[in-house]
Scaffold this motif. Structure first.
Motif, PDB file in Angstrom:
ATOM      1  N   GLN A 126       0.835  -1.194   0.000  1.00 14.90           N
ATOM      2  CA  GLN A 126       0.000   0.000   0.000  1.00 14.90           C
ATOM      3  C   GLN A 126       0.879   1.257   0.000  1.00 14.90           C
ATOM      4  N   GLY A 127       0.534   2.189  -0.852  1.00 14.22           N
ATOM      5  CA  GLY A 127       1.271   3.444  -0.885  1.00 14.22           C
ATOM      6  C   GLY A 127       2.540   3.397  -1.729  1.00 14.22           C
ATOM      7  N   SER A 128       2.832   2.230  -2.324  1.00 14.55           N
ATOM      8  CA  SER A 128       4.073   2.134  -3.104  1.00 14.55           C
ATOM      9  C   SER A 128       3.954   2.895  -4.426  1.00 14.55           C
ATOM     10  N   GLY A 129       2.720   3.125  -4.873  1.00 11.41           N
ATOM     11  CA  GLY A 129       2.529   3.857  -6.127  1.00 11.41           C
ATOM     12  C   GLY A 129       1.911   3.010  -7.224  1.00 11.41           C
ATOM     13  N   LYS A 130       1.188   1.937  -6.828  1.00 13.50           N
ATOM     14  CA  LYS A 130       0.576   1.057  -7.836  1.00 13.50           C
ATOM     15  C   LYS A 130      -0.416   1.790  -8.725  1.00 13.50           C
ATOM     16  N   THR A 131      -1.404   2.422  -8.085  1.00 10.06           N
ATOM     17  CA  THR A 131      -2.482   3.043  -8.848  1.00 10.06           C
ATOM     18  C   THR A 131      -1.925   4.117  -9.787  1.00 10.06           C
ATOM     19  N   THR A 132      -1.043   4.931  -9.245  1.00 10.99           N
ATOM     20  CA  THR A 132      -0.428   5.982 -10.057  1.00 10.99           C
ATOM     21  C   THR A 132       0.337   5.370 -11.231  1.00 10.99           C
ATOM     22  N   SER A 133       1.100   4.293 -10.946  1.00  8.81           N
ATOM     23  CA  SER A 133       1.906   3.678 -12.006  1.00  8.81           C
ATOM     24  C   SER A 133       1.031   3.038 -13.083  1.00  8.81           C
ATOM     25  N   MET A 184      11.461   8.169  -7.415  1.00 19.15           N
ATOM     26  CA  MET A 184      12.872   8.453  -7.656  1.00 19.15           C
ATOM     27  C   MET A 184      13.154   9.955  -7.600  1.00 19.15           C
ATOM     28  N   ASP A 185      12.098  10.758  -7.629  1.00 18.86           N
ATOM     29  CA  ASP A 185      12.263  12.207  -7.542  1.00 18.86           C
ATOM     30  C   ASP A 185      12.448  12.649  -6.089  1.00 18.86           C
ATOM     31  N   SER A 186      12.160  11.759  -5.144  1.00 15.14           N
ATOM     32  CA  SER A 186      12.294  12.138  -3.737  1.00 15.14           C
ATOM     33  C   SER A 186      13.762  12.064  -3.354  1.00 15.14           C
TER      34      SER A 186
END
Ligand SMILES: Nc1nc2c(ncn2[C@@H]2O[C@H](COP(=O)(O)OP(=O)(O)O)[C@@H](O)[C@H]2O)c(=O)[nH]1
Ligand SMILES: [Mg+2]
Length: 430
Positions: free
Chosen positions: A106-113, A246-248
């Protein structure tokens, strides 16, 4: 991206750049510094050992005769980083009529990806992509995907079912009926891998037999992301990874370690929250960035989108021929100006990955001055800046409304750019 490693590597290699010989002591010191940089960026100890050993072994062979020892070591490190990241490879090409299942915590960025990848495929291949979510852990999770899809003009199916497994069946039937090219399936995550999650994913896996399973990992989680990847691999299996955020201010250790530790490829990296913030993963380019060599290739691609090809070829040719004139330099500056903000572009330029906003602000002003200076020169002066003596400089300064010191700064920058071009040519990075 990779600001931490690139500043470490740049300082290690700049110290030995021009040296004619490297003693065993020098060599040990450098390898120790490389180890420290990697450990600090959260690469596991045993991987760091393997990496340094591989450089040591290759160094013994002395393959390239005409390089200075420092350059040789830089080249070897560059090659070994590429090998660690998975070697030279082609971007993934999703075969049509496939299901792509996207996994991750959760929160890893699945939906966005999922939305980013779908938008990319639709744009590049004109494929008819269907998005759907079986995330029943958070009420808003499926809404989020529908919203992202609507914003990007993508098809998204919202299942009526009240649980993940029934939803998966419903979605699959809709996908088959609709004659879509691809189905991108967003799944539920948890804070940690647990057996209920794995069981659910296994069931969906059996039901849909996805051709591709992509694991999304948050690059911010460093070494821990390797354990997460192993957990998913044992529990459900996956084919490729996407490293997000990767931008963080991630130090890049997860990217460095992933391929070597898991023996699987990273295919994309997420570089921001917006739908276009997705980069194809090219080990060579990442190695360039980690070493502070910038990423000329990405820069070239961005330029291609906005600049007429002929104009760009002319500048590039003179740059890599080593015959660059100040006129070419001026053309480059105005190209940069048209390509977007300096803040973004500078990250792609050699050795400039970690420049502060104040310096960038100064850079914008400097660029403006440079263009004014070059436009006040005669064409002979532009082709051969060596003829610029004190009186010519004074005349130009008057014409451009700048000081002679500004002209000297410009000439210095011009010189540096030529040096970089030569270095890149030598290493075959172009
Ligand atoms: N900065 C940044 N944020 C990201 C990236 N990918 C996802 N996010 C953000 O991370 C948060 C969680 O993403 P989400 O896709 O909802 O994760 P999910 O729970 O795995 O579906 C959201 O706020 C996203 O905007 C990325 O590459 N960079
Ligand atoms: Mg989600």
């Amino acid at each position: 991206m990779f600001d931490f490693l690139s500043s470490k590597f740049s300082s290690i290699f700049s110290r030995i750049a021009g040296q004619r010989t490297l003693t065993a002591d020098n060599m040990k010191q450098i390898l120790d510094q490389i180890s420290d940089a990697l450990l600090e960026s959260d690469v596991p100890y045993n991987l760091v050992q393997d990496f340094v050993t591989s450089i040591k072994q290759a160094e013994g062979k002395k393959i390239i005769a005409d390089l200075k020892p420092g350059e040789q070591l830089l080249k070897l490190t560059h090659d070994k980083i590429i090998a660690f990241l998975g070697g030279k490879q082609h971007p993934i090409n999703f075969e049509p009529k496939s299901v792509v299942m996207v996994l991750g915590l959760q929160g890893s960025g699945k939906t966005t990806s999922v939305a980013k990848i779908a938008a990319r495929i639709k744009k590049e291949k004109q494929h008819n992509v269907l998005l759907a979510s079986i995330d029943y852990t958070r009420p808003a999770a499926r809404e989020q995907l529908a919203m992202l899809a609507a914003r990007a003009g993508l098809d998204c199916y919202q299942a009526k079912a009240d649980n993940a497994i029934d939803a998966a069946q419903e979605i699959y039937a809709y996908y088959k009926r609709g004659n879509f090219d691809l189905l991108l399936l967003d799944t539920a995550g948890r804070m940690h891998i647990d057996s209920a999650l794995l069981q659910e994913l296994r069931s969906v896996n059996e039901l849909m037999c996805p051709r591709y399973k992509l694991l999304v990992l948050d690059a911010m989680t460093g070494q821990e992301s390797l354990n997460v990847a192993r957990g998913f691999d044992q529990g459900v299996g996956f084919d490729y990874a996407i490293l997000t955020k990767m931008d963080s201010d991630t130090r890049g250790g997860a990217v460095f370690s992933f391929c070597y530790a898991l023996k699987k490829r990273i295919i994309f990296i997420g570089t921001g929250e917006h739908i276009e913030d997705l980069d194809t993963f090219y080990p060579e380019r990442i190695a360039n960035r980690m070493l502070g060599m910038g990423d000329l290739q990405t820069l070239v691609e961005k330029a291609e989108e906005k600049i007429k090809k002929a104009e760009q070829e002319k500048v590039e040719k003179s740059l890599f021929d080593g015959r660059m004139t100040l006129q070419d330099f001026a053309d480059q500056l105005s190209m940069v100006n048209r390509m977007g903000s300096l803040t973004h572009l500078v990250k792609l330029l050699p050795g400039m990955g970690h420049i502060s906003p104040e310096i960038l602000e100064k850079g914008q002003v400097e660029m403006k001055k440079f263009r004014a200076i070059i436009s006040s020169m005669t064409s002979r002066e532009r082709i051969n800046p060596r003829i610029l003596d004190a009186s010519r400089k004074k005349r130009i300064a008057g014409g451009a409304g700048v000081s002679v010191a500004d002209i000297n700064i410009l000439l210095q920058r011009f010189e540096q750019t030529q040096q970089y071009a030569k270095l890149f040519k030598k290493f075959g990075l172009k």
